[in-house]
Design a protein around this motif. Structure first.
Motif, PDB file in Angstrom:
ATOM      1  N   LEU B  23       0.838  -1.199   0.000  1.00  0.00           N
ATOM      2  CA  LEU B  23       0.000   0.000   0.000  1.00  0.00           C
ATOM      3  C   LEU B  23       0.872   1.248   0.000  1.00  0.00           C
ATOM      4  O   LEU B  23       0.580   2.228  -0.681  1.00  0.00           O
ATOM      5  N   ALA B  26       2.220   1.876  -3.400  1.00  0.00           N
ATOM      6  CA  ALA B  26       1.201   2.406  -4.309  1.00  0.00           C
ATOM      7  C   ALA B  26       0.713   3.788  -3.877  1.00  0.00           C
ATOM      8  O   ALA B  26       0.174   4.540  -4.687  1.00  0.00           O
ATOM      9  N   ALA B  27       0.948   4.129  -2.602  1.00  0.00           N
ATOM     10  CA  ALA B  27       0.353   5.352  -2.053  1.00  0.00           C
ATOM     11  C   ALA B  27       0.835   6.610  -2.763  1.00  0.00           C
ATOM     12  O   ALA B  27       0.025   7.468  -3.117  1.00  0.00           O
ATOM     13  N   PRO B  29       2.283   7.165  -5.907  1.00  0.00           N
ATOM     14  CA  PRO B  29       1.730   7.396  -7.252  1.00  0.00           C
ATOM     15  C   PRO B  29       0.238   7.723  -7.216  1.00  0.00           C
ATOM     16  O   PRO B  29      -0.215   8.600  -7.951  1.00  0.00           O
ATOM     17  N   VAL B  30      -0.494   7.028  -6.341  1.00  0.00           N
ATOM     18  CA  VAL B  30      -1.933   7.302  -6.250  1.00  0.00           C
ATOM     19  C   VAL B  30      -2.145   8.751  -5.813  1.00  0.00           C
ATOM     20  O   VAL B  30      -2.995   9.469  -6.353  1.00  0.00           O
ATOM     21  N   PHE B  31      -1.322   9.189  -4.863  1.00  0.00           N
ATOM     22  CA  PHE B  31      -1.425  10.554  -4.365  1.00  0.00           C
ATOM     23  C   PHE B  31      -1.127  11.557  -5.489  1.00  0.00           C
ATOM     24  O   PHE B  31      -1.865  12.528  -5.676  1.00  0.00           O
ATOM     25  N   ILE B  33      -1.235  11.027  -8.746  1.00  0.00           N
ATOM     26  CA  ILE B  33      -2.304  10.974  -9.760  1.00  0.00           C
ATOM     27  C   ILE B  33      -3.524  11.750  -9.261  1.00  0.00           C
ATOM     28  O   ILE B  33      -4.153  12.506  -9.998  1.00  0.00           O
ATOM     29  N   ALA B  34      -3.835  11.586  -7.984  1.00  0.00           N
ATOM     30  CA  ALA B  34      -4.989  12.288  -7.413  1.00  0.00           C
ATOM     31  C   ALA B  34      -4.777  13.800  -7.479  1.00  0.00           C
ATOM     32  O   ALA B  34      -5.694  14.551  -7.828  1.00  0.00           O
ATOM     33  N   TRP B 249       8.699   3.132  -6.297  1.00  0.00           N
ATOM     34  CA  TRP B 249       8.248   4.439  -6.778  1.00  0.00           C
ATOM     35  C   TRP B 249       8.968   4.822  -8.073  1.00  0.00           C
ATOM     36  O   TRP B 249       8.359   5.388  -8.973  1.00  0.00           O
ATOM     37  N   LEU B 252       7.487   2.930 -10.981  1.00  0.00           N
ATOM     38  CA  LEU B 252       6.203   3.516 -11.369  1.00  0.00           C
ATOM     39  C   LEU B 252       6.412   4.861 -12.064  1.00  0.00           C
ATOM     40  O   LEU B 252       5.695   5.205 -13.009  1.00  0.00           O
ATOM     41  N   SER B 253       7.431   5.616 -11.595  1.00  0.00           N
ATOM     42  CA  SER B 253       7.715   6.921 -12.221  1.00  0.00           C
ATOM     43  C   SER B 253       8.208   6.734 -13.643  1.00  0.00           C
ATOM     44  O   SER B 253       7.790   7.461 -14.562  1.00  0.00           O
TER      45      SER B 253
END
Lengths: 299, 411
Positions: B23, B26-27, B29-31, B33-34, B249, B252-253
């Motif tokens: 989590l 993933a947190a 990138p999700v942040f 993206i949000a 991270w 994902l980046s």
């Protein structure tokens, strides 16, 4: 050859002297009781043996020489303050600690399974350590102490938090390990446990060893010239009795120097007394402990 | 397996092989993206593609060219959508069209526009930001009506500055331009990542040590392993955990940069290059910095007996890593300032300062080497201090260990 030899160790923390002068030794196949009141210096002495603390002076020999990293795998230690990983499930926690002692994971798993069954913990092996009762944690800690089959086992207050059934389980294990040739160093202030298990004792008070030797020898050394007698009805008049005192429903007869216990028994039989109890008064370890501490304080 | 590696693996696995860790990966990138999504949403609420009217009373625009795409940045994909400019003969016609909803607003160029440049805007509801920007672009292009259209468009696009350090410059040849914008900011990104590593490592390490001390587990551990194996194993495991998180991270980046650049053709994501020399310069300072911080944290963690207090105090060691940001203005004005050079040599501030300077200028190799050497020496000293503190403090409860005791003979 002695497994442990401690000679005149001394340790201070700042201005506080934790150990003043302690010496003792322990052999294979022997349980050595390290006795003494709280704060006497027992735990500090143990930590010096384990090289957690370094003595300011004195000599320590463990498994035939100074302590080394390699010897740690041959030593099992149950500290007074229990210390398993609280957030880990019981089985992985004990397996991890066993592998740190050099036990192959497969072997550790097999031995652990046997011990968990023996100590009724198999059903709890997936629970986190912190979810176990104090007694269960104590048993788990005992398993951790012996899982790697050490030559030297050092146990500090091993019966704390255990009920009578579990106490007996641990006692049986300690005796089994002793009979298997391990050297066991047991620190406790529960005298009756030491009395039951120890082959030899060392009494430490205020950082000094005030008494040591085989348990029988120590008892004999402190044995008074007296007998414990209980008869039905009145005690007949007896020669050679210097004084009489009541003790737990019986009478403690202190004998004159010229009299022997056999003389007293003969007189009782001759008087036709119904003897319900007759034994030579042997001091308990508690009594020896108190006397030795008092003598140590006085001297 | 060596016991130190067993401890390292245990510390690593205990933290990484958990749902919470996934989590955490993933947190971020999700942040991000949000946040980007939120920005896009806000942008969309400000956007209005309906025609924009204008009344050229002064006849300043003559036969105007249509507006050119006005981009606020190379990634302004919405800029391609042009807002039609509707010409009205009079203000009344424009007002009527506005009331009918045919246009979102209209501008009136004053009769004396040539002298005053006065323009009035009329609307019922404020027009979209994209529309007003395009109107100004439209005005500019048509003011330059006599020029070649390409020249006029270039003139309205504004400055496009490229700074180049030639070959032979101390620190190597470099280029700074909007085209290499993201690559230039990589040192800053790495500095931020480093600060995260320091914060995460110090707080996790201190928590692990103090908790183990509080639970008395440390006494059990030390009857199996040496203090060095215990501490180094823990540091490796915890740094490994942090690096795994960063690697997650980073992966994902990279994926986001590739998708943004290659799939969505965002200009800012199309020229991202990692300068190997720059990364190496940061690495030679980063490694001793991490060792230094770990040693200081171990020394602190073992002298304290309360996890809460330890957590609060650990922040003190991370503070110097953030301190170089206080000098941002000076870094922009004069990256070679003596103060900044000194801070590049001071352990704990060195890495962030180096990163910030690398972002804006070339840092001479001798400064990087000196910084790495000084930090390495400090790390050796701190490790020595930590070892002494460890032995004295590992089973001390309720009483703090003083520096005097650590430095004393009995340690």
């Amino acid at each position: 050859m002695n497994t442990v030899e401690v000679s005149h160790i001394r340790k201070s923390f700042g201005t506080a002297r934790a150990v003043e002068d302690v010496s003792f030794s322990a052999e294979p196949g022997q349980i050595l009781g390290l006795l003494g009141p709280n704060g006497a210096g027992k735990t500090t002495s143990i930590r010096i043996i384990l090289d957690i603390y370094r003595a300011d002076s004195g000599m320590v020999s463990v498994l035939d020489g100074p302590m080394t990293e390699g010897k740690k795998a041959r030593i099992g230690y149950l500290p007074e303050e229990r210390g398993l990983y609280q957030d880990l499930p019981l089985e992985p926690c004990l397996l991890y600690l066993a592998t740190l002692k050099g036990v192959a994971p497969k072997v550790a798993r097999q031995r652990l399974g046997e011990y968990l069954e023996r100590f009724d913990l198999a059903a709890h092996k997936n629970k986190k350590v912190k979810e176990l009762s104090k007694g269960m944690q104590q048993k788990a800690q005992m398993i951790n102490t012996v899982l790697h089959q050490p030559d030297l086992i050092i146990i500090d207050e091993p019966f704390a938090a255990l009920d009578p059934i579990n106490t007996q389980m641990v006692k049986d294990l300690i005796l089994q390990l002793r009979d298997g040739g391990a050297t066991i160093l047991m620190s406790t202030h529960q005298m009756h446990q030491a009395e039951e298990l120890c082959d030899r004792i060392v009494l430490i008070d205020q950082g000094r060893d005030v008494l040591s030797g085989k348990l029988d020898e120590v008892r004999r050394r402190y044995m008074g010239h007296a007998v414990i007698v209980r008869v039905a009805g009145e005690l007949p008049p007896l020669e050679g009795v210097a004084s009489t005192a009541r003790q737990n429903g019986s009478l403690r007869l202190a004998l004159a120097e010229s009299a022997s216990p056999q003389d007293v028994l003969r007189q009782l039989v001759a008087h036709g007394a119904a003897v319900e109890r007759f034994e030579i008064a042997v001091p308990t370890l508690d009594e020896i402990f108190i006397r030795a501490v008092k003598e140590g304080t006085t001297s | 397996m060596n016991r130190m590696w067993l401890i390292a693996w245990h510390e690593y696995a205990m933290r990484v092989l958990k749902k919470g860790f996934l989590l955490a990966v993933a947190a971020l990138p999700v942040f991000v993206i949000a946040m980007v999504g939120l920005g896009a949403f806000i942008e969309s609420t400000e956007r209005d593609d309906r025609p924009l009217g204008y009344v050229d009373v002064a006849g300043a625009l003559g036969d105007p060219r249509p507006p050119v795409a006005w981009a606020r940045g190379p990634d302004d994909v919405g800029a391609a959508r042009l807002v039609p400019m509707a010409r009205f003969g009079s203000a009344d016609e424009a007002l009527a069209a506005l009331r009918r909803g045919e246009i979102q607003a209209y501008y009136v160029l004053a009769p004396d526009y040539a002298q005053t440049r006065r323009v009035e805007l009329y609307y019922l509801k404020a027009p979209g930001g994209n529309a007003t920007r395009q109107f100004w672009s439209f005005l500019q292009v048509n003011q330059l009506g006599g020029l070649d259209p390409a020249v006029a468009e270039r003139a309205t696009a504004g400055s496009n500055l490229t700074v180049r350090w030639p070959e032979g410059t101390p620190g190597g040849a470099r280029e700074f331009s909007p085209r290499t914008f993201l690559s230039n900011f990589l040192p800053m990104i790495l500095a931020m990542a480093n600060i995260y590593v320091l914060i995460s490592t110090s707080s996790t390490l201190i928590e692990a040590l103090v908790t183990e001390k509080e639970n008395r587990t440390i006494e059990i551990m030390l009857t199996s392993v040496s203090t060095e194996q215990l501490v180094i194993g823990k540091v490796i495991g915890i740094v490994g955990m942090t690096l795994t998180l960063l690697a997650g991270w980073a992966a994902l980046s990279v994926a986001a940069v590739w998708i943004g650049g290659q799939v969505f053709h965002l200009a800012i994501l199309q020229n991202v290059r990692v300068d190997g020399g720059m990364a190496l310069r940061m690495l030679v300072v980063a490694i001793p910095s991490l060792v230094l911080l770990s040693a200081l944290v171990v020394a602190l963690g073992i002298t304290l007996s309360d996890a809460h207090e330890a957590q609060q105090t650990s922040g003190l060691f991370v503070l110097p890593s953030v301190a170089p940001f206080w000098f941002s203005m000076l870094i922009f004005q004069n990256p070679a300032s003596p103060i900044l050079t000194i801070l590049t040599m001071v352990p704990l501030t060195a890495l962030t300062m180096l990163a910030l300077r690398l972002m804006l200028s070339a840092v001479p190799g001798w400064q990087v080497a000196a910084s790495a050497a000084i930090t390495a020496l400090a790390a050796v000293g701190a490790t020595w201090l930590a070892a002494r503190a460890f032995r004295l403090g590992l089973l001390r409860y309720g009483k703090k260990l003083s520096l005097r005791e650590i430095m004393g003979r009995s340690a």
